[in-house]
Enzyme design. Structure first.
Site, PDB file in Angstrom:
ATOM      1  N   ARG A   7      -8.717  18.669 -64.902  1.00 27.11           N
ATOM      2  CA  ARG A   7      -8.246  19.799 -63.963  1.00 27.11           C
ATOM      3  C   ARG A   7     -10.270  20.501 -63.961  1.00 27.11           C
ATOM      4  O   ARG A   7     -10.249  21.335 -63.580  1.00 27.11           O
ATOM      5  CB  ARG A   7      -8.156  21.059 -65.081  1.00 27.11           C
ATOM      6  N   HIS A  20       0.604  18.807 -63.375  1.00 27.84           N
ATOM      7  CA  HIS A  20       1.269  19.053 -64.360  1.00 27.84           C
ATOM      8  C   HIS A  20       1.874  18.170 -65.545  1.00 27.84           C
ATOM      9  O   HIS A  20       1.563  16.577 -64.767  1.00 27.84           O
ATOM     10  CB  HIS A  20       2.949  19.758 -64.352  1.00 27.84           C
ATOM     11  N   ARG A  79      -2.477  14.925 -71.441  1.00 32.42           N
ATOM     12  CA  ARG A  79      -2.879  16.055 -71.560  1.00 32.42           C
ATOM     13  C   ARG A  79      -4.316  16.113 -72.227  1.00 32.42           C
ATOM     14  O   ARG A  79      -5.539  16.478 -71.233  1.00 32.42           O
ATOM     15  CB  ARG A  79      -2.023  16.853 -72.805  1.00 32.42           C
ATOM     16  N   ASN A 126      -4.031  24.272 -60.483  1.00 31.23           N
ATOM     17  CA  ASN A 126      -5.100  23.699 -61.612  1.00 31.23           C
ATOM     18  C   ASN A 126      -4.058  22.289 -61.199  1.00 31.23           C
ATOM     19  O   ASN A 126      -4.576  21.691 -62.077  1.00 31.23           O
ATOM     20  CB  ASN A 126      -4.547  23.730 -62.620  1.00 31.23           C
ATOM     21  N   GLU A 166      12.170  16.360 -68.768  1.00 32.92           N
ATOM     22  CA  GLU A 166      12.098  16.781 -67.424  1.00 32.92           C
ATOM     23  C   GLU A 166      11.880  15.377 -66.404  1.00 32.92           C
ATOM     24  O   GLU A 166      12.254  15.324 -65.692  1.00 32.92           O
ATOM     25  CB  GLU A 166      10.314  17.307 -67.724  1.00 32.92           C
ATOM     26  N   PHE A 174       3.209  36.175 -64.414  1.00 29.07           N
ATOM     27  CA  PHE A 174       2.985  34.965 -63.069  1.00 29.07           C
ATOM     28  C   PHE A 174       4.031  33.762 -62.525  1.00 29.07           C
ATOM     29  O   PHE A 174       3.479  33.500 -61.837  1.00 29.07           O
ATOM     30  CB  PHE A 174       1.518  33.684 -64.061  1.00 29.07           C
ATOM     31  N   THR A 234      -6.089  24.326 -69.450  1.00 25.97           N
ATOM     32  CA  THR A 234      -4.740  24.417 -68.318  1.00 25.97           C
ATOM     33  C   THR A 234      -5.664  25.590 -67.592  1.00 25.97           C
ATOM     34  O   THR A 234      -5.598  25.205 -66.538  1.00 25.97           O
ATOM     35  CB  THR A 234      -3.400  25.870 -69.154  1.00 25.97           C
ATOM     36  N   LYS A 249       0.504  18.682 -58.578  1.00 23.74           N
ATOM     37  CA  LYS A 249       1.004  19.888 -57.376  1.00 23.74           C
ATOM     38  C   LYS A 249       0.193  20.597 -56.364  1.00 23.74           C
ATOM     39  O   LYS A 249      -0.551  19.859 -55.571  1.00 23.74           O
ATOM     40  CB  LYS A 249       0.300  21.360 -58.757  1.00 23.74           C
TER      41      LYS A 249
HETATM   42  P1  ATP Z   1       1.676  22.835 -66.583  1.00 27.05           P
HETATM   43  O1  ATP Z   1       2.916  23.539 -67.714  1.00 27.05           O
HETATM   44  O2  ATP Z   1       1.954  23.069 -65.771  1.00 27.05           O
HETATM   45  O3  ATP Z   1       1.334  21.420 -66.917  1.00 27.05           O
HETATM   46  P2  ATP Z   1       0.542  23.988 -69.459  1.00 27.05           P
HETATM   47  O4  ATP Z   1       0.976  23.515 -69.322  1.00 27.05           O
HETATM   48  O5  ATP Z   1      -1.183  23.297 -68.734  1.00 27.05           O
HETATM   49  O6  ATP Z   1       0.734  23.887 -67.546  1.00 27.05           O
HETATM   50  P3  ATP Z   1       1.621  26.135 -69.263  1.00 27.05           P
HETATM   51  O7  ATP Z   1       1.058  27.451 -70.078  1.00 27.05           O
HETATM   52  O8  ATP Z   1       2.749  25.714 -69.377  1.00 27.05           O
HETATM   53  O9  ATP Z   1       0.252  25.911 -69.173  1.00 27.05           O
HETATM   54  O10 ATP Z   1       1.789  27.317 -67.310  1.00 27.05           O
HETATM   55  C1  ATP Z   1       2.356  26.815 -66.372  1.00 27.05           C
HETATM   56  C2  ATP Z   1       1.254  26.937 -65.805  1.00 27.05           C
HETATM   57  O11 ATP Z   1       1.611  27.698 -64.938  1.00 27.05           O
HETATM   58  C3  ATP Z   1       0.311  26.045 -65.424  1.00 27.05           C
HETATM   59  O12 ATP Z   1      -0.107  25.371 -65.913  1.00 27.05           O
HETATM   60  C4  ATP Z   1      -0.562  27.571 -64.181  1.00 27.05           C
HETATM   61  O13 ATP Z   1       0.138  26.654 -62.728  1.00 27.05           O
HETATM   62  C5  ATP Z   1       0.352  27.900 -65.118  1.00 27.05           C
HETATM   63  N1  ATP Z   1       0.125  29.174 -65.361  1.00 27.05           N
HETATM   64  C6  ATP Z   1       0.135  29.317 -66.606  1.00 27.05           C
HETATM   65  N2  ATP Z   1      -0.984  30.359 -67.267  1.00 27.05           N
HETATM   66  C7  ATP Z   1      -1.576  31.046 -65.659  1.00 27.05           C
HETATM   67  C8  ATP Z   1      -1.610  32.747 -66.272  1.00 27.05           C
HETATM   68  N3  ATP Z   1      -2.365  33.186 -67.174  1.00 27.05           N
HETATM   69  N4  ATP Z   1      -2.263  32.832 -64.386  1.00 27.05           N
HETATM   70  C9  ATP Z   1      -1.378  32.062 -64.069  1.00 27.05           C
HETATM   71  N5  ATP Z   1      -0.693  31.230 -63.373  1.00 27.05           N
HETATM   72  C10 ATP Z   1      -0.901  30.673 -65.199  1.00 27.05           C
HETATM   73 MG    MG Z   2       3.558  23.893 -69.504  1.00 28.02          MG
END
Ligand code: ATP
Ligand code: MG
Length: 137
Positions: free
Chosen positions: A102, A115, A85, A112, A126, A57, A91, A9
């Site tokens: 992370r 992805h 993962r 973070n 994807e 968000f 996350t 990212k």
């Molecule tokens: P990713 O999909 O990016 O791999 P993830 O699967 O761990 O991450 P998701 O729940 O899919 O987490 O959320 C997607 C992305 O949205 C997160 O990686 C983060 O960048 C952002 N995000 C998630 N929760 C929050 C939050 N509470 N506030 C701000 N940004 C958030």
């Molecule tokens: Mg995700």
């Protein structure tokens, strides 16, 4: 063997962490079989994170994802989706296990650093979103 989509990212490319993050993948048995550095358009970022469209968000997440270049990549290996993962960690970096990307590099729950696809089914979707089959070697 399995494939997963990874994105380094903008917070991580800005801090010149691409090589350090790629080393984590390779040290843990994942092979980078496709990779490109791109700047996502707003439309691409909105479509990619479409499942989060209703979340509070979403607007900030899209703005962050287009705030700088990202490195989009396909990782291949045994149980690649779950393994990645694990390598990424939780996350929210505050909850991420020691030694994960992370825990070591993320700036916040939003910025973070990486992805990774959350299922083999989503990985296929994807990967096809960013790469032609001929680009994955
Ligand atoms: P990713 O999909 O990016 O791999 P993830 O699967 O761990 O991450 P998701 O729940 O899919 O987490 O959320 C997607 C992305 O949205 C997160 O990686 C983060 O960048 C952002 N995000 C998630 N929760 C929050 C939050 N509470 N506030 C701000 N940004 C958030
Ligand atoms: Mg995700």
């Amino acid at each position: 063997t399995e494939r997963t989509l990874s994105i380094i990212k903008p917070d991580a490319t800005r801090r010149n962490l691409t090589g350090k993050i790629n080393a984590r993948f390779e040290e843990n048995g994942l092979r980078i079989v496709a990779q490109k550095r791109v700047r996502l358009t707003k439309e691409q970022a909105e479509a990619f994170y479409g499942v989060h469209r209703e979340r509070s968000f979403f607007g900030e997440l899209v703005a962050f994802m287009i705030s700088g270049p990202v490195v989009v990549q396909v990782l291949e290996g045994e149980n690649a989706v779950l393994k990645n993962r694990d390598i990424m960690g939780a996350t929210n970096p505050a909850n991420a296990a020691a030694g994960t990307i992370r825990a070591d590099f993320a700036e916040s729950v939003e910025a973070n650093s990486v992805h990774g696809s959350d299922s083999a089914e989503n990985a296929a979707i994807e990967i096809a979103y960013f790469f032609a089959q001929s680009e994955i070697v």
